[in-house]
Scaffold this active site. Sequence first.
Site, PDB file in Angstrom:
ATOM      1  CE1 TYR A  53      21.608 114.567  41.473  1.00  0.00           C
ATOM      2  CE2 TYR A  53      22.050 113.295  43.442  1.00  0.00           C
ATOM      3  CZ  TYR A  53      21.205 114.089  42.694  1.00  0.00           C
ATOM      4  OH  TYR A  53      19.971 114.403  43.201  1.00  0.00           O
ATOM      5  CB  SER A 236      15.978 122.228  47.108  1.00  0.00           C
ATOM      6  OG  SER A 236      16.960 122.023  46.120  1.00  0.00           O
ATOM      7  CG  LEU A 238      18.875 124.460  54.253  1.00  0.00           C
ATOM      8  CD1 LEU A 238      20.334 124.251  54.643  1.00  0.00           C
ATOM      9  CD2 LEU A 238      18.214 125.453  55.208  1.00  0.00           C
ATOM     10  N   GLY A 241      20.767 126.632  49.907  1.00  0.00           N
ATOM     11  CA  GLY A 241      21.474 127.451  50.876  1.00  0.00           C
ATOM     12  C   GLY A 241      20.915 128.847  51.054  1.00  0.00           C
ATOM     13  CG  LEU A 243      15.061 129.106  52.856  1.00  0.00           C
ATOM     14  CD1 LEU A 243      14.258 127.818  52.803  1.00  0.00           C
ATOM     15  CD2 LEU A 243      14.208 130.239  53.416  1.00  0.00           C
ATOM     16  N   GLY A 245      20.417 132.350  54.777  1.00  0.00           N
ATOM     17  CA  GLY A 245      20.626 133.797  54.845  1.00  0.00           C
ATOM     18  C   GLY A 245      21.958 134.260  54.314  1.00  0.00           C
ATOM     19  CE  LYS A 246      25.322 129.239  51.393  1.00  0.00           C
ATOM     20  NZ  LYS A 246      26.185 128.043  51.550  1.00  0.00           N
TER      21      LYS A 246
END
Length: 348
Positions: A53, A236, A238, A241, A243, A245-246
């Site tokens: 990372y 993960s 989401l 990200g 999920l 909705g963005k």
Amino acid sequence: MKYRKLGRTDTEVSLIGLGTMTWGEQNSEAEAHEQLDYALSRGVTLVDTAEMYPVPPKPETQGRTETYIGTWLAKTKRRQDIVLASKAAGPVRDPKRPGHIRNGKTNLDRKNLTEALDASLKRLQTDYLDLYQLHWPDRTTATFGRDYPWIDDDYTVPVQETLEVLQDFVRAGKVRHIGVSNETPWGVAQFLKHSENQGLPRIATIQNPYSLLNRTYETGLSEFSHLEQVSLLAYSPLAMGVLSGKYLNGARPEGARLTLFTRFTRYSNPQTEAATEQYVKLARDHGLSPTHLALAWVNQQRSVASNLIGATTLEQLKENIDSVDVTLSDDILKAIDAIHVQHPNPAP
């Protein structure tokens, strides 16, 4: 906050774990420290990182995430307040993937694992890890969304050999528990077999993707969580990200991950878009944020010891942690399963 045990160990971790892979790329050192301070104030104890990372992995940033955690530990003296987990990179066999870590010498053997662990401990400014994980298998297999490739590798490090190295880390007090990541049912079975037959350390955890858009863990691996008590650290949750909705209808918010980095195509396809639309609608029909629907669903799964969330802002972090207070009704759970039948695992 709620807490669950890691596998068969006595170590408890927070149901929400703090993922860190944006630190050093999308987040500054000060922001990383701010996230750590806030997460701990909310009862979060598990902090998960990796030698690779931040992501996307680059030579000029590699190890920066661990360094940021290390400076926070040195400043706050709160090592005893967290369950610290990191990961050793596996071999890079795909020429399209970066091979800058140890000049591409990342097999899971004694030399490389020793170098990896010692470097991580130095960056983290600690003398031990609570959990040390193998970031991906030494062999070529079905990882990161691809099908089983049917490739005969020229050389792979035997599982027993890797476990023998990890055993020495445990005996030396550098590592308390071990785990795997991006692993398959066959791989988990091999690790458990050699642990039992040779008296080697037992994997406590598996860190794999798990979300409303990727429930492949439920086929094969969840049985190991149940019958062998190998706890899932879900990453993960989401779907980067998606999920939330963005990104619906082609939206690409400024500064958002999929806006900045086009390499992440795993969650960008028409099937994912269609499923996400339905999950977002379901959430809003029940007065929930789409983020809370997605995270609360993961939180309620029996396999999960910790749900590894990632945030680039404190507002996102707060919303993610707040999901521990959301309980999905049986009706919502049935509706989720109905959507899953229509759109099974669109982002494996």
